[in-house]
Design a protein around this motif. Structure first.
Motif, PDB file in Angstrom:
ATOM      1  N   GLY A  61       0.756  -1.098   0.059  1.00 28.22           N
ATOM      2  CA  GLY A  61      -0.058  -0.038   0.144  1.00 28.22           C
ATOM      3  C   GLY A  61       1.055   1.255  -0.070  1.00 28.22           C
ATOM      4  O   GLY A  61       1.954   1.280   0.589  1.00 28.22           O
ATOM      5  N   VAL A  62       0.451   2.227  -0.914  1.00 27.72           N
ATOM      6  CA  VAL A  62       1.138   3.625  -0.708  1.00 27.72           C
ATOM      7  C   VAL A  62       0.140   4.596   0.017  1.00 27.72           C
ATOM      8  O   VAL A  62      -1.080   4.851  -0.548  1.00 27.72           O
ATOM      9  CB  VAL A  62       1.540   3.964  -1.980  1.00 27.72           C
ATOM     10  CG1 VAL A  62       2.186   5.449  -1.972  1.00 27.72           C
ATOM     11  CG2 VAL A  62       2.276   2.993  -2.777  1.00 27.72           C
ATOM     12  N   VAL A  63       0.433   5.072   1.052  1.00 27.66           N
ATOM     13  CA  VAL A  63      -0.372   6.262   1.702  1.00 27.66           C
ATOM     14  C   VAL A  63       0.087   7.390   0.978  1.00 27.66           C
ATOM     15  O   VAL A  63       1.332   8.241   1.054  1.00 27.66           O
ATOM     16  CB  VAL A  63      -0.154   6.332   2.929  1.00 27.66           C
ATOM     17  CG1 VAL A  63      -0.692   7.525   3.646  1.00 27.66           C
ATOM     18  CG2 VAL A  63      -0.361   5.157   3.960  1.00 27.66           C
ATOM     19  N   GLY A  64      -0.697   8.064   0.112  1.00 30.81           N
ATOM     20  CA  GLY A  64      -0.435   9.261  -0.716  1.00 30.81           C
ATOM     21  C   GLY A  64      -1.299   9.647  -1.628  1.00 30.81           C
ATOM     22  O   GLY A  64      -2.594   9.053  -1.647  1.00 30.81           O
ATOM     23  N   ASP A  65      -1.161  10.669  -2.343  1.00 30.20           N
ATOM     24  CA  ASP A  65      -2.201  11.536  -3.020  1.00 30.20           C
ATOM     25  C   ASP A  65      -1.892  10.547  -4.454  1.00 30.20           C
ATOM     26  O   ASP A  65      -1.012  10.649  -5.093  1.00 30.20           O
ATOM     27  CB  ASP A  65      -1.850  12.996  -3.409  1.00 30.20           C
ATOM     28  CG  ASP A  65      -2.878  13.699  -4.210  1.00 30.20           C
ATOM     29  OD1 ASP A  65      -3.770  12.833  -4.625  1.00 30.20           O
ATOM     30  OD2 ASP A  65      -2.713  14.736  -4.359  1.00 30.20           O
ATOM     31  N   LEU A  66      -3.286  10.190  -4.670  1.00 34.15           N
ATOM     32  CA  LEU A  66      -3.313   9.278  -6.084  1.00 34.15           C
ATOM     33  C   LEU A  66      -2.851   9.942  -7.248  1.00 34.15           C
ATOM     34  O   LEU A  66      -2.389   9.619  -8.391  1.00 34.15           O
ATOM     35  CB  LEU A  66      -4.561   8.657  -6.372  1.00 34.15           C
ATOM     36  CG  LEU A  66      -5.887   9.328  -6.693  1.00 34.15           C
ATOM     37  CD1 LEU A  66      -5.932   9.385  -8.153  1.00 34.15           C
ATOM     38  CD2 LEU A  66      -7.179   8.725  -6.117  1.00 34.15           C
ATOM     39  N   THR A 124       3.154  -4.656   2.881  1.00 24.10           N
ATOM     40  CA  THR A 124       3.890  -3.430   3.364  1.00 24.10           C
ATOM     41  C   THR A 124       3.168  -2.210   2.814  1.00 24.10           C
ATOM     42  O   THR A 124       2.587  -2.270   2.073  1.00 24.10           O
ATOM     43  CB  THR A 124       5.220  -3.676   2.187  1.00 24.10           C
ATOM     44  OG1 THR A 124       5.525  -5.078   2.369  1.00 24.10           O
ATOM     45  CG2 THR A 124       6.223  -2.566   2.522  1.00 24.10           C
ATOM     46  N   ILE A 125       3.281  -1.366   3.831  1.00 21.01           N
ATOM     47  CA  ILE A 125       2.656   0.007   3.530  1.00 21.01           C
ATOM     48  C   ILE A 125       3.629   1.078   3.568  1.00 21.01           C
ATOM     49  O   ILE A 125       4.524   1.135   4.704  1.00 21.01           O
ATOM     50  CB  ILE A 125       1.587   0.349   4.598  1.00 21.01           C
ATOM     51  CG1 ILE A 125       0.522  -0.697   4.355  1.00 21.01           C
ATOM     52  CG2 ILE A 125       0.959   1.656   4.379  1.00 21.01           C
ATOM     53  CD1 ILE A 125      -0.714  -0.761   5.157  1.00 21.01           C
ATOM     54  N   VAL A 126       3.970   1.872   2.489  1.00 20.80           N
ATOM     55  CA  VAL A 126       4.835   3.089   2.448  1.00 20.80           C
ATOM     56  C   VAL A 126       4.211   4.285   2.637  1.00 20.80           C
ATOM     57  O   VAL A 126       2.949   4.460   1.819  1.00 20.80           O
ATOM     58  CB  VAL A 126       5.978   2.621   1.494  1.00 20.80           C
ATOM     59  CG1 VAL A 126       6.594   1.452   1.548  1.00 20.80           C
ATOM     60  CG2 VAL A 126       5.089   3.021   0.098  1.00 20.80           C
ATOM     61  N   LYS A 127       4.840   5.472   3.042  1.00 24.83           N
ATOM     62  CA  LYS A 127       4.421   6.573   2.718  1.00 24.83           C
ATOM     63  C   LYS A 127       4.866   7.496   1.639  1.00 24.83           C
ATOM     64  O   LYS A 127       6.027   7.462   1.530  1.00 24.83           O
ATOM     65  CB  LYS A 127       4.482   7.613   4.054  1.00 24.83           C
ATOM     66  CG  LYS A 127       3.523   8.832   4.299  1.00 24.83           C
ATOM     67  CD  LYS A 127       3.832   9.248   5.704  1.00 24.83           C
ATOM     68  CE  LYS A 127       2.940  10.686   5.615  1.00 24.83           C
ATOM     69  NZ  LYS A 127       2.601  11.573   4.593  1.00 24.83           N
ATOM     70  N   ASP A 128       4.123   7.899   0.724  1.00 25.31           N
ATOM     71  CA  ASP A 128       4.610   8.484  -0.440  1.00 25.31           C
ATOM     72  C   ASP A 128       5.546   9.749   0.060  1.00 25.31           C
ATOM     73  O   ASP A 128       4.858  10.426   0.729  1.00 25.31           O
ATOM     74  CB  ASP A 128       3.619   8.882  -1.438  1.00 25.31           C
ATOM     75  CG  ASP A 128       4.053   9.681  -2.523  1.00 25.31           C
ATOM     76  OD1 ASP A 128       5.094   9.212  -2.875  1.00 25.31           O
ATOM     77  OD2 ASP A 128       3.759  10.575  -3.147  1.00 25.31           O
ATOM     78  N   GLN A 156       8.168   3.330  -6.110  1.00 28.64           N
ATOM     79  CA  GLN A 156       8.300   2.192  -5.085  1.00 28.64           C
ATOM     80  C   GLN A 156       7.245   1.065  -5.227  1.00 28.64           C
ATOM     81  O   GLN A 156       7.571  -0.169  -5.294  1.00 28.64           O
ATOM     82  CB  GLN A 156       7.934   2.487  -3.713  1.00 28.64           C
ATOM     83  CG  GLN A 156       9.357   3.476  -3.008  1.00 28.64           C
ATOM     84  CD  GLN A 156       8.867   4.229  -1.934  1.00 28.64           C
ATOM     85  OE1 GLN A 156       8.306   5.151  -2.006  1.00 28.64           O
ATOM     86  NE2 GLN A 156       9.474   3.611  -0.703  1.00 28.64           N
ATOM     87  N   LEU A 157       6.116   1.508  -5.988  1.00 30.61           N
ATOM     88  CA  LEU A 157       5.023   0.333  -6.097  1.00 30.61           C
ATOM     89  C   LEU A 157       5.458  -0.084  -7.367  1.00 30.61           C
ATOM     90  O   LEU A 157       5.132  -1.364  -7.532  1.00 30.61           O
ATOM     91  CB  LEU A 157       3.837   1.353  -6.421  1.00 30.61           C
ATOM     92  CG  LEU A 157       2.252   0.521  -6.560  1.00 30.61           C
ATOM     93  CD1 LEU A 157       2.230  -0.534  -5.497  1.00 30.61           C
ATOM     94  CD2 LEU A 157       1.220   1.628  -6.284  1.00 30.61           C
TER      95      LEU A 157
END
Ligand code: FAD
Ligand code: AMP
Lengths: 320, 261
Positions: A299-304, B239-243, B250-251
């Protein structure tokens, strides 16, 4: 070995992938006999034979297109009478389930819908289902009559297993109910050139976070870079940003691809119901607390609007 | 002549609750609060609109379910239905889809009808086949999975948005209609509606009233048997990453490592 009827879902003879998956499952139970209704049997038969159909029963009549569901039930009932099958498998579409249900009633049989796997056992086929929004997996059997089972797309591999596939005409007499519901107009859905949502190996979905139909091209671009189908949450569909035919979830399509990418989707239970069985799940969401992150492999926590275009570019670069 | 509409509504465990199976592998209806299946609210709504458009109509809401299923009927009555039928019997525990369709069909015949309206699927079983089964049992046209519906001059017309095409359908009454969640938002019961619902008649019926043999329903009579139910193992935490500017890359790296690129 007994024979297993497989209902063929096709468009003018072009056999849809879920039917080929059914042939794989049917071979575990017995000898697959395909039932092809409507035009295009000549095109379909070699494909069905290549995937294991020992026989292909066909009938063509205008009633199949002009009236809803019942003419097809009449035909399948005739096929069941002619073949005495040990089981009947039907693809799990809206129409497929309706056909299967009415057939089961006529045969005095039980019905299992939306199976994700079917195995043989001494006591007849055992069907696996994923229930309560994929929270549980059940195994069930039909205890009365000829088992009638509808199977979801992507439940089995498509396998080459050449068989005779002899084409035989099926005699069908339509009953009084066959012409009860007339189809007075039909508008085929326009092809997007992308894979079918339920059949795709990869699905890229957008939700409320996409924030407008004018932004959905970001989702489409990512999908195209991966050769994927495009999905949408109900929030995005209800807002009019994307067609309902693309909705994933309880009241939309249920998908089970190799890879599911959720963008700007919170992961409500009704959405999860339609995608939770995906093999690998990826999400992009700016809220680290979004429930979708409970499901993800990555998962990426961020602005799509930042992450998705960058991902698309990177995929294109890597693919050269 | 009054248009007699019967709407079949199901009482289901709340989908947002933690739904489970009971020991006998039937749906555990005690652990989680129940309610009128949200998808059946659309059926009630369309029935109300059809009744409004008709000169004279009467809507009966019908449920087959345990004592608490009355809540679902009350909700439908408070939305505006005229009366209700509740089929309840200890012998019904564990009834499967084929059996349920038998009981519903008998109750619909008991009520008398010109039009039967159902939801597209129940939110617990999600089979979506009861409508077709009812049409088959009652011997009436099925006009199902409609996102638009109209009843006029003894005819039902509607639009069915299928996988491959969008179809316009037509059938004569008596007929069975099922509607999707695209058919239009369901109304909220008004305060007046809630008060009025308390006085509306609810007819209670059991198997003998409907002339149904116990051997055809219940767990024993079922045409299908659930042999095993296993909770899905929780997914292993991913896995969770912060942009921080490189999130997309990374994705991509992750997708490449999984051979998707
Ligand atoms: C009977 C019934 C049936 C239903 N059937 C379905 C169904 O089939 N399918 C379905 O999907 N839903 C269904 N629903 C609706 C479901 O309950 C949710 O309301 C819906 O799934 C929410 O959609 P969403 O995740 O897109 O929106 P939201 O829940 O509003 O989530 C939007 C997410 O986007 C994130 N976001 C916002 N902006 C950005 C940004 N710039 N970048 C990244 N992330 C961002 C937010 O953090 C949020 O998590 C059903 C509901 C009911 C009652
Ligand atoms: N026990 C029940 N009582 C009343 N209506 C039901 C019941 N079960 C199913 N239905 C109706 O049939 C529709 C489809 O249900 P299902 O085939 O179980 O998914 C529902 O939306 C209801 O309208």
């Amino acid at each position: 070995m007994g024979e297993v009827l497989v209902y063929v879902d096709h468009v003018d003879g072009a056999v849809r992938k879920p039917t080929l998956e059914l042939l794989t499952l049917a071979r575990r139970l017995g000898e697959p006999v395909a039932v092809h209704l409507g035009p295009g049997a000549d095109t379909a038969a070699p494909v069905l034979a290549e995937h294991g159909a020992t026989r292909v029963l066909t009938a063509d009549a205008s009633e199949f297109a002009d009236y809803l569901v019942v003419p097809k039930v009449d035909a399948l009932e005739a096929a069941a009478k002619a073949v005495s099958p040990i089981a009947v498998l039907v693809p799990s579409s809206g129409e497929g389930k309706e056909i299967a249900a009415r057939l089961a009633l006529r045969l005095g049989s039980g019905i299992i819908t939306d199976a994700v796997d079917v195995e043989a056992s001494d006591a007849g086929p055992v069907a696996t289902q994923s229930v309560f929004a994929a929270g549980f997996t059940t195994k069930s059997r039909i205890s009365k009559g000829v088992p009638v089972i509808t199977v979801k797309p992507n439940s089995a591999p498509v396998e080459s297993a050449p068989a005779a596939g002899a084409v035989e005409q099926l005699a069908v007499e339509f009953g009084a109910l066959a012409t009860g519901t007339k189809v007075t107009a039909r508008t085929p859905r326009e092809s997007t050139g992308r894979p079918e949502l339920t059949e795709a190996a990869i699905v890229v979905s957008g939700g409320r976070g996409v924030n407008g139909s004018e932004n959905f091209h970001i989702i489409e671009a990512l999908a195209d870079s991966l050769g994927a189908a495009v999905g949408a949450s109900r929030a995005a569909v209800d807002a009019g940003w994307y067609p309902h035919t693309n909705q994933v979830g309880q009241t939309g399509k249920s998908v089970s691809p190799q890879l599911y990418i959720a963008n700007g989707i919170s992961g409500a239970i009704q959405h999860r119901a339609g995608m939770q069985t995906s093999k690998t799940i990826v999400a992009v969401n700016k809220d680290a607390e979004a429930p979708i992150f409970d499901l993800v492999d990555y998962g990426v926590v961020g602005d799509l609007f930042q992450v998705v275009p960058q991902l698309t570019e990177e995929i294109k670069t890597r693919k050269g | 002549m009054s248009l007699r509409i019967v709407v079949a509504v199901k009482y289901v465990p709340d989908a947002t609750g933690d739904r489970h199976f009971a020991e006998d592998l039937t749906t555990d209806r005690d652990a989680v609060d129940g309610l009128l299946s949200e998808l059946d609210e659309y059926a009630v709504e369309q029935a109300l609109q059809i009744a409004d458009a008709a000169d004279d109509a009467e809507i009966t809401v019908l449920t087959v379910g345990p004592a608490d299923a009355k809540d679902a009927l009350r909700k439908a009555l408070s939305m505006g239905a005229d009366k209700a039928i509740h089929v309840e019997d200890d012998g019904l525990h564990g009834t499967d889809i084929i059996g349920t369709s038998l009981v519903l069909a008998k109750a619909i015949e008991h009520a008398g009808y010109d039009l039967v309206v159902t939801g597209m699927a129940s939110t617990d079983g999600t089979a979506g086949v009861v409508p077709a089964l009812l049409a088959e049992r009652l011997g009436i046209p099925q006009v199902t999975l409609l996102s638009e519906v109209k009843v006029e001059d003894g005819k039902v017309t509607g639009r069915r948005d299928g996988d491959a095409a969008s179809e316009t359908l037509e059938a004569s009454l008596p007929a069975l209609v099922s509607v999707t969640d695209q058919s239009g938002e369901a109304r909220y019961p008004s305060f007046k509606g809630i008060m009025a619902a308390k006085k509306k008649p609810v007819e209670a019926l059991d198997l003998s009233d409907l002339g149904i043999d116990e051997a055809e329903v219940g767990l024993e009579g079922a045409w299908t048997k659930v042999e095993d139910a296993t909770a899905r193992p929780p997914r292993t935490a991913g896995t969770i990453v912060k942009d921080e500017g490189e999130g997309g890359k990374q994705l991509a790296e992750f997708l490449a490592s999984q051979k998707f690129i």
